[in-house]
Design a protein around this motif. Structure first.
Motif, PDB file in Angstrom:
ATOM      1  N   GLU A   1      50.838  28.363  82.325  1.00 41.46           N
ATOM      2  CA  GLU A   1      51.927  27.783  81.535  1.00 41.46           C
ATOM      3  C   GLU A   1      52.962  28.844  81.153  1.00 41.46           C
ATOM      4  N   GLU A   2      52.454  30.038  80.850  1.00 40.94           N
ATOM      5  CA  GLU A   2      53.347  31.134  80.446  1.00 40.94           C
ATOM      6  C   GLU A   2      54.390  31.386  81.537  1.00 40.94           C
ATOM      7  N   VAL A   3      53.946  31.359  82.807  1.00 37.87           N
ATOM      8  CA  VAL A   3      54.864  31.637  83.913  1.00 37.87           C
ATOM      9  C   VAL A   3      55.854  30.485  84.084  1.00 37.87           C
TER      10      VAL A   3
ATOM     11  N   ASP B   1      56.882  28.495  81.819  1.00 35.41           N
ATOM     12  CA  ASP B   1      57.842  28.560  80.710  1.00 35.41           C
ATOM     13  C   ASP B   1      58.884  29.640  80.945  1.00 35.41           C
ATOM     14  N   LEU B   2      58.418  30.759  81.509  1.00 36.50           N
ATOM     15  CA  LEU B   2      59.341  31.862  81.769  1.00 36.50           C
ATOM     16  C   LEU B   2      60.503  31.371  82.644  1.00 36.50           C
ATOM     17  N   TYR B   3      60.191  30.581  83.673  1.00 36.16           N
ATOM     18  CA  TYR B   3      61.208  30.078  84.597  1.00 36.16           C
ATOM     19  C   TYR B   3      61.895  28.812  84.059  1.00 36.16           C
ATOM     20  N   GLY B   4      61.239  28.139  83.121  1.00 36.14           N
ATOM     21  CA  GLY B   4      61.729  26.824  82.730  1.00 36.14           C
ATOM     22  C   GLY B   4      61.419  25.791  83.797  1.00 36.14           C
ATOM     23  N   ALA B   5      60.306  25.990  84.518  1.00 33.76           N
ATOM     24  CA  ALA B   5      59.969  25.096  85.629  1.00 33.76           C
ATOM     25  C   ALA B   5      59.123  23.921  85.142  1.00 33.76           C
ATOM     26  N   THR B   6      59.375  22.755  85.716  1.00 33.71           N
ATOM     27  CA  THR B   6      58.602  21.561  85.404  1.00 33.71           C
ATOM     28  C   THR B   6      58.055  20.988  86.698  1.00 33.71           C
TER      29      THR B   6
ATOM     30  N   ARG C   1      59.520  17.951  89.319  1.00 35.68           N
ATOM     31  CA  ARG C   1      60.949  17.662  89.225  1.00 35.68           C
ATOM     32  C   ARG C   1      61.711  18.539  90.203  1.00 35.68           C
ATOM     33  N   ALA C   2      62.836  18.023  90.694  1.00 38.22           N
ATOM     34  CA  ALA C   2      63.658  18.832  91.584  1.00 38.22           C
ATOM     35  C   ALA C   2      64.566  19.696  90.729  1.00 38.22           C
ATOM     36  N   SER C   3      64.422  20.985  90.776  1.00 34.72           N
ATOM     37  CA  SER C   3      65.309  21.820  89.985  1.00 34.72           C
ATOM     38  C   SER C   3      65.415  23.211  90.571  1.00 34.72           C
ATOM     39  N   PHE C   4      66.476  23.888  90.185  1.00 33.82           N
ATOM     40  CA  PHE C   4      66.673  25.264  90.617  1.00 33.82           C
ATOM     41  C   PHE C   4      65.548  26.135  90.065  1.00 33.82           C
ATOM     42  N   ALA C   5      65.126  25.854  88.824  1.00 34.78           N
ATOM     43  CA  ALA C   5      64.057  26.640  88.211  1.00 34.78           C
ATOM     44  C   ALA C   5      62.775  26.533  89.041  1.00 34.78           C
ATOM     45  N   ASN C   6      62.418  25.303  89.436  1.00 36.61           N
ATOM     46  CA  ASN C   6      61.231  25.130  90.278  1.00 36.61           C
ATOM     47  C   ASN C   6      61.368  25.913  91.577  1.00 36.61           C
ATOM     48  N   ASN C   7      62.570  25.839  92.181  1.00 37.25           N
ATOM     49  CA  ASN C   7      62.766  26.522  93.458  1.00 37.25           C
ATOM     50  C   ASN C   7      62.626  28.035  93.316  1.00 37.25           C
ATOM     51  N   CYS C   8      63.061  28.589  92.170  1.00 42.45           N
ATOM     52  CA  CYS C   8      62.912  30.031  91.957  1.00 42.45           C
ATOM     53  C   CYS C   8      61.433  30.411  91.904  1.00 42.45           C
ATOM     54  N   LEU C   9      60.655  29.619  91.178  1.00 43.16           N
ATOM     55  CA  LEU C   9      59.227  29.912  91.073  1.00 43.16           C
ATOM     56  C   LEU C   9      58.550  29.717  92.438  1.00 43.16           C
TER      57      LEU C   9
END
Lengths: 495, 466
Positions: free
Chosen positions: B278-280, B282-287, B290-298
């Protein structure tokens, strides 16, 4: 009156300028503007003007002999509003180029003078309008003409645009563009053929007909060789000249130059008959060889340059799909017509500059030959790309032939292969009746054009019985067996 | 060396042919053999390239110009307009000051206040203020940036790297693409196409909804055990055929089916964000889900960890013209900044703390810059900037580039580069260099001549290298 500039397109369209507030006063100044008489605005033609985000008012007195309906046929660039005898009869917010007869309004005309006022609002680029007045009889005739034209179109089939040369007077002068810059024009050049090739005869016209004659002339050394080489490459998996697209100094030299010459001559002497050329090659002893590889082959000639064995190579993306459809009886062999959209996964088709959608075809169009699959370079069909079809952004004559796990996934899971597997399974089930082994043998012959060995039948029967014992329905077990056959190396490879 | 004169190296490396990047064994010689090994020791094993489609206003992010604020609303100098064509600006445009405030970043430079997380990571990043391109419309500029020429048809940089270096991981593609922001780039999927290279080198799109890789999921009714059983039958039959035909190509196909079966497990594992602590996340803001830039970064980090050579992220929504609230500097830009700031900073920090930043090159940028003038298309009341090829900013981190460096400078109004211009061809040459590839040596013969990513241009820019 106009164009009257406004702050924005919406402002120009919504704001009521003087003619809308005070009525039309042709001989007076209205809010600092005057009406101008425009004899050049001829009925039935499109007339244009310039002025971004502006309104343009047009006024006309329409005189009729007696009361009755008349039809206003209108075109506009962009938005249009129409008042007839002071009453608003049309208001339409559109963005378009003006063409005749985009909108039609039927209005009651009174004997004598009727007042027509148009307001055309233009966004960007040219603004414009088109107007024509039709009496009741005329409107009916026009309607009939339109219906007949539609009927005629149905007989004609879809229109296909064809390139045509411009008449001599309309051709533009062509310059060399220095270092490729379209702004930097160098010397003027004329149509000609490269000097390294046979000269262009004086008697030939310098147009496309002349070019065609030159191309097919008996002393042109290239045309027949290039085509013969391509046909050869289709049949053997590699050309006699491997660089199909390049017979020049940067291409590969032919492996069998005399054979290529002979084939080219045979092709020309046979009246340029492709059928004759194909027959000649496929009936040759070379083509008829077995493609079985020995260690000696692999050691001494892995690429089969010297043709000591028959050719073996994977089928193309298109052939693979067509073959699966054909053996399963699904293939719809209709010739020609518009492109079709066989299934592709959702979310692949994302168009950037249009709202067009990919709609999986239902019915026979789902199973046309791959040749007819709708193709857009920015979003080609993904299964075809995985089997080395090119996106067609560059002209590539020689496709690579890859062998990847993604291809295995397509053969397993793409509806374009699952549906044939199901259909093929059903056919085999019918043929087999109560004896699945008979169905399997039939399926094998149909797909691989040879009798299966007892071991081969036994292995598939094993799978079938096992899945049945695990509770799978007969239909499903049959499609699993069929799917295995459609994935066989022997099925996807030409040997 | 003609293909005939020397059998290809890969034929003897049977092992390397059994991967996603494998050509048919007998087809390697189509146009010469790729190197499949570096020309010199690589600094970067992998590349994560984040492309901000539409071109972000880097002037307002990394290149503060007090003079621009002072002259806000004044007509721009007349010399700006000489010999100049704009995509949309008409007439004599007015200068537009920075619409947002500034904070101090960890590299000592000022950065836009909308990027507080990124500000803390700038000490790990090389900021280039002097990028230059030749194209001022999206699609041509994107083609130029990623394929070296402004027209479609050339291979993209990820395809070149796949062709030149192959894959590190036998279960995953060498070149993976992920898209966020709700739209494809202007230039379409050609941006990750293989052009005239063998099509196995095209980018494989990992999708954020449905199956992560096309055709990965088995049809209804086929679970993993059933797939195994059908594959066993297929293998048995293929082996009988292999013995008869004696063709190593059959051997390769059997292996590819096995690999496909493994991918059906390894790909979902690789893209399973729920397995991250979860810590990681949260760091990215990944969910997850969901389709998101944050998910893609992780996901990019997870893929690089697993040996993917080139991860190309495309994020849409950066075309800040100011024709309305959906593309202006006061509403849309802060929205985009919020989507970008945390995940971008998190990716750099996360790679760094895992020791992966040293051999992972991270590149962030758009296809061109934006004008210091307000576009004011059709007298729009919103603030925005037009396309601008003469200067823009980019970020590079890790993989052998300097930490905390600032390269190049623009003039007082941010209109032109005054120091150390870096053309997009130079970026390409440098990127290949960091991956151990000489951009002049990695060529492919097509239609009679050798082509390369940098066309006939490009210089490795040593000042970027650590």
């Amino acid at each position: 009156m106009g164009p009257i500039a406004a702050d924005s397109f919406d402002d120009a369209r919504e704001r009521r300028f003087a003619p809308e507030i005070d009525g039309v006063r042709l001989d007076q100044e209205q809010a600092g503007r005057r009406w101008r008489r425009r004899d050049d605005f001829v009925d039935g033609r499109v007339h244009n003007w310039r002025g971004d985000n502006s309104a343009f008012y047009l006024h006309r007195v329409v005189t009729v002999e007696r009361d009755g309906n008349v039809t206003l046929s209108l075109g506009s660039d962009d938005a249009i509003a129409v008042w007839w005898n002071g009453r608003s009869v049309l208001r339409k917010n559109v963005a378009r180029a003006a063409r005749p007869d985009q909108d039609r309004v039927v209005v009651d005309a009174v004997a004598g003078d009727n007042e027509l006022l148009l307001k055309i609002t233009n966004g960007g680029g040219p603004g414009g309008f088109c107007f024509e007045l039709w009496g009741a009889a005329e409107a009916g005739l026009r309607q009939r003409v339109r219906e007949l034209e539609r009927e005629l179109d149905a007989h004609r089939g879809p229109a296909v645009p064809i390139m045509r040369e411009l008449p001599a007077a309309k051709r533009r002068t062509t310059h060399v563009h220095v270092r490729g810059s379209f702004l930097d024009q160098g010397e003027v050049v004329h149509a000609d053929t490269p000097k390294v090739w046979p000269p262009f005869p004086d008697g030939f016209p310098r147009n496309r007909l002349g070019l065609a004659k030159w191309l097919m002339a008996a002393d042109n050394p290239l045309t027949a060789r290039v085509l013969a080489n391509r046909i050869w490459s289709e049949l053997f998996g590699r050309g006699i000249v491997t660089t199909l697209e390049d017979f020049g100094t940067q291409g590969e030299p032919p492996s069998h130059p005399h054979l290529l010459d002979w084939l080219a001559c045979e092709f020309v002497d046979g009246g340029w008959s492709l059928r004759h050329l194909l027959r000649t090659i496929v009936l040759s002893a070379t083509y008829g060889q077995s493609s079985r590889l020995t260690d000696a082959h692999l050691r001494q000639d892995p690429d089969n340059v010297w043709l000591a064995r028959g050719a073996a190579f994977r089928l193309s993306a298109e052939q693979l799909r067509d073959q699966a459809l054909a053996v399963s009886g699904l293939l719809h062999v209709q010739l020609g017509g518009p492109s079709v959209m066989p299934p592709q996964p959702e979310g692949v088709w994302m168009q950037i500059y249009s709202g067009e959608k990919w709609r999986d075809a239902e019915g026979p169009d789902r199973y046309r030959r791959a040749l007819y699959t709708f193709w857009r370079r920015t979003s080609p069909h993904p299964a075809m790309l995985l089997f080395d079809a090119q996106s067609r952004e560059a002209c590539v004559l020689r496709r690579s032939r890859s062998n990847t796990p993604l291809q295995a996934l397509v053969l397993w899971n793409d509806p374009q292969f699952l549906e044939p597997a199901r259909a093929l399974g059903e056919l085999a089930s019918d043929r087999g009746g109560r004896d699945p082994a008979r169905g399997i043998a039939w399926m094998w012959r149909r797909c691989l054009l040879r009798e299966p060995t007892p071991t081969e039948v036994a292995r598939l029967l094993d799978l079938f019985d096992d899945e049945r014992a695990r509770g799978l329905s007969a239909t499903y077990a049959w499609s699993l067996v069929a799917s295995v056959v459609l994935c066989l190396d022997e099925f996807v490879t030409r040997r | 060396m003609t293909p005939k004169a020397q059998p290809s190296r890969r034929r003897f490396l049977g092992d390397s042919a059994l991967s996603l990047g494998a050509l048919a064994l007998r087809d390697l010689s189509a146009a010469g053999d790729p190197t499949q090994r570096p020309h010199h020791p690589a600094r970067a094993k992998s590349v994560i390239y984040m492309h901000m489609e539409g071109a972000p206003p880097t002037l307002d992010m990394f290149d503060r110009k007090p003079a621009l604020d002072r002259h806000d609303g004044e007509e721009c100098p007349a010399e700006f307009l000489e010999q100049e064509r704009f995509a949309f600006i008409k007439g004599h445009p007015r200068l537009l000051g920075h619409p947002h405030g500034w904070i101090r970043a960890s590299n000592g430079e000022e950065i836009c206040e909308l990027f507080p997380h990124l500000a803390q990571q700038m000490e790990s990043v090389t900021l280039v203020r002097s990028m230059v391109t030749d194209q001022f419309n999206h699609a041509p500029a994107e083609h130029l940036l990623f394929s070296g020429a402004p027209r479609p048809g050339r291979p993209s940089m990820g395809a070149w790297l796949s062709y030149g270096l192959g894959s590190e991981n036998r279960d995953l593609p060498a070149f993976v693409v992920m898209v966020s922001g709700g739209a494809l780039p202007s230039a379409g999927k050609a941006l990750w196409g293989a052009g005239f290279l063998p099509s196995v080198h095209q980018g494989v799109e990992f999708r954020s909804f449905g199956q992560p890789v096309l055709y990965l999921d088995n049809p209804v009714g086929v679970d993993r055990a059933r797939r195994r059983r059908t594959l066993d039958a297929l293998n048995d039959l293929n082996r009988m055929h292999e013995r008869r035909a004696g063709d190593p190509e059959t051997t390769a196909r059997i292996a590819q089916f096995e690999l496909a079966f493994r991918m059906q497990a390894s790909v979902p594992e690789a893209v399973d964000l729920a397995s991250e602590p979860e810590e990681v996340r949260d760091l990215y803001g990944a969910t997850p889900g969901r389709a998101s830039f944050a998910n893609n970064c992780l996901l990019a980090r997870r893929l690089v960890e697993r040996g993917v050579r080139f991860v190309h992220l495309f994020d849409a929504g950066w075309d800040i013209h100011g024709t309305g609230p959906n593309d202006d500097l006061l509403t849309q830009f802060p929205k985009q900044a919020r989507r970008l700031d945390r995940p971008l900073a998190a990716l750099i920090a996360d790679l760094d703390r895992r020791g992966m930043l040293d051999d992972t090159l991270v590149v962030w940028g758009g296809e061109f810059g934006r004008t210091p003038m307000n576009e004011a298309r059709n007298q729009a009341g919103y603030l925005g900037r037009d396309h601008h090829p003469h200067c823009f900013g980019m970020l590079l981190a890790g993989g052998g580039v300097k930490r905390g460096a600032v390269i190049g400078a623009t003039d007082d109004l941010g209109y032109r580069v005054v120091d150390n211009p870096i053309h997009v061809h130079d970026l390409q040459a440098t990127l290949l260099h960091l991956c151990g590839v000489d951009h002049k040596q990695l060529t492919y013969k097509f239609q009679g001549r050798d082509f390369r990513l940098t066309d006939v241009f490009g210089k490795v820019r040593r000042e970027l290298l650590a």
